[in-house]
Design a protein around this motif. Structure first.
Motif: not given
Length: 113
Positions: A40-49, A51-62
């Motif tokens: 599924y394609a999405a657009k968003g903005e990176v809020v925080s990363l 790196q060590e655990n391989g996770k990204a907090k993203i504010r995404h559009e619908a």
């Protein structure tokens, strides 16, 4: 001995009894969860990363295909290298797919176009 019994005994004796052979179906080539993943394609903005655990907090559009409204979520990434060139505040295009445990995971990530 009648002919039917003789034929059956002969076939059994020489392993000529018909053994059902099942066609190798397309599905048999795939282990559970190994089928092509729906992405599924999405657009968003990176809020925080993380790196060590391989996770990204993203504010995404619908994401209409999933029935999701825009929100902020933490996503694991399929490959930690996806996070090396992004920073908080970056606008991104990304794809997600459900992993075998049912969690959506980022498959691709690049700067927004």
């Amino acid at each position: 001995m009648n002919k039917t019994i003789f034929a059956a005994a002969f076939a059994a004796l020489f392993n000529l009894v018909a053994i059902p052979v099942y066609a190798d179906t397309h599905e048999s080539h795939h282990a559970a969860g190994a089928e092509t993943q729906k992405t599924y394609a999405a657009k968003g903005e990176v809020v925080s990363l993380d790196q060590e655990n391989g996770k990204a907090k993203i504010r995404h559009e619908a994401i209409p295909e999933l029935g999701w409204q825009g929100m902020t979520m933490v996503f694991p990434v399929a490959d930690k290298n996806l996070l090396k060139d992004v920073n908080p505040g970056d606008k991104i295009d990304f794809t997600i797919a459900k992993n075998p445990s049912g969690q959506y995971t980022i498959q691709t990530l690049q700067p927004a176009k």
